[in-house]
Design a protein around this motif. Structure first.
Motif, PDB file in Angstrom:
ATOM      1  N   GLU A 119      10.656   2.589 -10.055  1.00 21.05           N
ATOM      2  CA  GLU A 119       9.195   2.568 -10.160  1.00 21.05           C
ATOM      3  C   GLU A 119       8.645   1.248 -10.691  1.00 21.05           C
ATOM      4  O   GLU A 119       7.426   1.032 -10.653  1.00 21.05           O
ATOM      5  CB  GLU A 119       8.743   3.711 -11.071  1.00 21.05           C
ATOM      6  CG  GLU A 119       9.051   5.083 -10.493  1.00 21.05           C
ATOM      7  CD  GLU A 119       8.760   6.196 -11.475  1.00 21.05           C
ATOM      8  OE1 GLU A 119       8.245   5.887 -12.576  1.00 21.05           O
ATOM      9  OE2 GLU A 119       9.049   7.367 -11.156  1.00 21.05           O
ATOM     10  N   LEU A 120       9.515   0.357 -11.135  1.00 22.59           N
ATOM     11  CA  LEU A 120       9.064  -0.931 -11.647  1.00 22.59           C
ATOM     12  C   LEU A 120       8.780  -1.877 -10.476  1.00 22.59           C
ATOM     13  O   LEU A 120       9.625  -2.661 -10.055  1.00 22.59           O
ATOM     14  CB  LEU A 120      10.111  -1.534 -12.582  1.00 22.59           C
ATOM     15  CG  LEU A 120       9.745  -2.867 -13.248  1.00 22.59           C
ATOM     16  CD1 LEU A 120       8.420  -2.786 -13.983  1.00 22.59           C
ATOM     17  CD2 LEU A 120      10.848  -3.334 -14.181  1.00 22.59           C
ATOM     18  N   GLN A 121       7.592  -1.758  -9.952  1.00 22.57           N
ATOM     19  CA  GLN A 121       7.140  -2.557  -8.827  1.00 22.57           C
ATOM     20  C   GLN A 121       5.841  -3.270  -9.214  1.00 22.57           C
ATOM     21  O   GLN A 121       5.093  -2.775 -10.072  1.00 22.57           O
ATOM     22  CB  GLN A 121       6.913  -1.685  -7.592  1.00 22.57           C
ATOM     23  CG  GLN A 121       8.131  -0.915  -7.134  1.00 22.57           C
ATOM     24  CD  GLN A 121       9.242  -1.828  -6.646  1.00 22.57           C
ATOM     25  OE1 GLN A 121       8.987  -2.918  -6.144  1.00 22.57           O
ATOM     26  NE2 GLN A 121      10.487  -1.372  -6.790  1.00 22.57           N
ATOM     27  N   PRO A 122       5.552  -4.414  -8.589  1.00 19.12           N
ATOM     28  CA  PRO A 122       4.302  -5.110  -8.916  1.00 19.12           C
ATOM     29  C   PRO A 122       3.088  -4.291  -8.515  1.00 19.12           C
ATOM     30  O   PRO A 122       3.059  -3.676  -7.447  1.00 19.12           O
ATOM     31  CB  PRO A 122       4.401  -6.413  -8.121  1.00 19.12           C
ATOM     32  CG  PRO A 122       5.397  -6.146  -7.044  1.00 19.12           C
ATOM     33  CD  PRO A 122       6.364  -5.156  -7.609  1.00 19.12           C
ATOM     34  N   PRO A 179       3.661  -4.184 -14.165  1.00 18.56           N
ATOM     35  CA  PRO A 179       3.083  -3.430 -15.296  1.00 18.56           C
ATOM     36  C   PRO A 179       4.010  -3.446 -16.506  1.00 18.56           C
ATOM     37  O   PRO A 179       4.594  -2.429 -16.906  1.00 18.56           O
ATOM     38  CB  PRO A 179       2.937  -2.023 -14.720  1.00 18.56           C
ATOM     39  CG  PRO A 179       4.073  -1.916 -13.756  1.00 18.56           C
ATOM     40  CD  PRO A 179       4.227  -3.282 -13.145  1.00 18.56           C
ATOM     41  N   VAL A 180       4.150  -4.618 -17.106  1.00 19.53           N
ATOM     42  CA  VAL A 180       5.081  -4.808 -18.214  1.00 19.53           C
ATOM     43  C   VAL A 180       4.383  -5.565 -19.335  1.00 19.53           C
ATOM     44  O   VAL A 180       3.738  -6.596 -19.094  1.00 19.53           O
ATOM     45  CB  VAL A 180       6.336  -5.594 -17.753  1.00 19.53           C
ATOM     46  CG1 VAL A 180       7.211  -5.948 -18.934  1.00 19.53           C
ATOM     47  CG2 VAL A 180       7.125  -4.787 -16.743  1.00 19.53           C
ATOM     48  N   ASP A 181       4.498  -5.049 -20.553  1.00 12.72           N
ATOM     49  CA  ASP A 181       4.042  -5.760 -21.750  1.00 12.72           C
ATOM     50  C   ASP A 181       5.264  -6.267 -22.501  1.00 12.72           C
ATOM     51  O   ASP A 181       6.259  -5.539 -22.637  1.00 12.72           O
ATOM     52  CB  ASP A 181       3.234  -4.837 -22.666  1.00 12.72           C
ATOM     53  CG  ASP A 181       1.816  -4.621 -22.158  1.00 12.72           C
ATOM     54  OD1 ASP A 181       1.418  -5.314 -21.207  1.00 12.72           O
ATOM     55  OD2 ASP A 181       1.120  -3.745 -22.712  1.00 12.72           O
ATOM     56  N   VAL A 219       7.337  -0.748 -20.324  1.00 15.44           N
ATOM     57  CA  VAL A 219       7.115  -0.561 -18.896  1.00 15.44           C
ATOM     58  C   VAL A 219       6.077   0.544 -18.727  1.00 15.44           C
ATOM     59  O   VAL A 219       6.181   1.612 -19.351  1.00 15.44           O
ATOM     60  CB  VAL A 219       8.411  -0.187 -18.166  1.00 15.44           C
ATOM     61  CG1 VAL A 219       8.144   0.020 -16.684  1.00 15.44           C
ATOM     62  CG2 VAL A 219       9.463  -1.274 -18.376  1.00 15.44           C
ATOM     63  N   MET A 220       5.074   0.297 -17.876  1.00 14.80           N
ATOM     64  CA  MET A 220       3.974   1.240 -17.695  1.00 14.80           C
ATOM     65  C   MET A 220       3.772   1.560 -16.215  1.00 14.80           C
ATOM     66  O   MET A 220       4.287   0.862 -15.346  1.00 14.80           O
ATOM     67  CB  MET A 220       2.690   0.662 -18.300  1.00 14.80           C
ATOM     68  CG  MET A 220       2.765   0.472 -19.809  1.00 14.80           C
ATOM     69  SD  MET A 220       1.456  -0.602 -20.434  1.00 14.80           S
ATOM     70  CE  MET A 220       1.961  -2.183 -19.771  1.00 14.80           C
ATOM     71  N   ALA A 221       2.998   2.594 -15.974  1.00 13.62           N
ATOM     72  CA  ALA A 221       2.625   2.956 -14.605  1.00 13.62           C
ATOM     73  C   ALA A 221       1.404   2.141 -14.184  1.00 13.62           C
ATOM     74  O   ALA A 221       0.524   1.854 -15.004  1.00 13.62           O
ATOM     75  CB  ALA A 221       2.323   4.443 -14.513  1.00 13.62           C
ATOM     76  N   CYS A 222       1.340   1.790 -12.926  1.00 16.37           N
ATOM     77  CA  CYS A 222       0.233   0.963 -12.444  1.00 16.37           C
ATOM     78  C   CYS A 222      -1.100   1.703 -12.454  1.00 16.37           C
ATOM     79  O   CYS A 222      -2.139   1.132 -12.794  1.00 16.37           O
ATOM     80  CB  CYS A 222       0.527   0.464 -11.029  1.00 16.37           C
ATOM     81  SG  CYS A 222       1.764  -0.831 -10.926  1.00 16.37           S
ATOM     82  N   ASP A 223      -1.081   2.971 -12.103  1.00 14.43           N
ATOM     83  CA  ASP A 223      -2.348   3.681 -11.909  1.00 14.43           C
ATOM     84  C   ASP A 223      -3.054   4.035 -13.205  1.00 14.43           C
ATOM     85  O   ASP A 223      -4.277   3.865 -13.318  1.00 14.43           O
ATOM     86  CB  ASP A 223      -2.120   4.941 -11.067  1.00 14.43           C
ATOM     87  CG  ASP A 223      -1.010   5.808 -11.627  1.00 14.43           C
ATOM     88  OD1 ASP A 223      -0.350   5.390 -12.594  1.00 14.43           O
ATOM     89  OD2 ASP A 223      -0.805   6.917 -11.080  1.00 14.43           O
ATOM     90  N   ASP A 224      -2.309   4.501 -14.225  1.00 16.61           N
ATOM     91  CA  ASP A 224      -2.973   4.941 -15.452  1.00 16.61           C
ATOM     92  C   ASP A 224      -2.477   4.226 -16.711  1.00 16.61           C
ATOM     93  O   ASP A 224      -2.890   4.568 -17.816  1.00 16.61           O
ATOM     94  CB  ASP A 224      -2.801   6.449 -15.635  1.00 16.61           C
ATOM     95  CG  ASP A 224      -1.353   6.879 -15.536  1.00 16.61           C
ATOM     96  OD1 ASP A 224      -0.457   6.007 -15.619  1.00 16.61           O
ATOM     97  OD2 ASP A 224      -1.095   8.087 -15.363  1.00 16.61           O
TER      98      ASP A 224
END
Length: 206
Positions: free
Chosen positions: A80-83, A90-92, A110-115
């Protein structure tokens, strides 16, 4: 004759006084040791130990590659780690001295892109030219930060009927690096109640 005798007596007295001063008698002297052979030792200034943070890692540290090349990271997180757009992942990333190493540790969220919900958090410790995974939590929602040399992890939990934007429970857990591993040192939990009208919850801690 009397005046001449008086002058001679005065000159003689002055001569005696000068002789006494030069001989180190009761004359004045500069401040210092009473004997020339004494050594005056000044106390050495106290030097406080250095508390500066470890230097930041090299600019070529790639957090995305750290995650993808790490065998400890689950395949679901890697998949799920995609741009989210172009090369924007989605990485801090945070750098700080958590483990007392020679270089700064790397904290990756690592975070989700949508939320923007945190799907995994990881801590990497520099060992030579490589980075070793020394902490991970892949139970979302989760997010980690560095706070005064400690690792602070925030986790949220949902109860039945909770909307995605308002979880009912939040745990804040503090970890400290001890004996080559992170040890939990503090934990507090917040229970969120439902505000009137279904708006933002009102927190109650225990």
């Amino acid at each position: 004759m009397r005046a001449g005798s008086t002058a001679v007596a005065v000159l003689a007295a002055i001569g005696l006084l000068l002789t006494a001063c030069s001989a180190g008698g009761s004359g004045t002297r500069d401040e210092g040791p009473a004997n020339r052979g004494e050594t005056v030792v000044s106390p050495s200034p106290t030097v406080a130990p250095s508390t500066s943070a470890a230097p930041a890692p090299a600019a070529d540290v790639d957090p995305v590659q750290l995650i993808k090349n790490d065998p400890k990271v689950s395949q679901s997180v890697k998949r799920e780690l995609q741009p989210c757009s172009a090369d924007d992942y989605p990485v801090d990333v945070s750098y700080g001295n958590l483990t007392g190493g020679s270089a700064s540790d790397v904290v990756v969220n690592v975070m989700a892109c949508d939320d923007a919900v945190g799907t995994g958090t990881y801590v990497y410790r520099a060992e030579g030219k490589k980075y070793q995974n020394v902490f991970q939590d892949e139970e979302p929602p989760v997010y980690a930060e560095i706070d005064q040399g400690d690792l602070v992890v925030t986790k949220q939990a949902y109860q039945k009927g909770d909307p995605v934007e308002y979880p009912s429970v939040e745990d804040v857990i503090t970890y400290h690096w001890t004996t080559n591993r992170f040890t939990e040192t503090d934990r507090h939990r917040t229970h969120y109640g439902r505000a009137a009208g279904g708006d933002a919850p009102a927190p109650t801690e225990n």
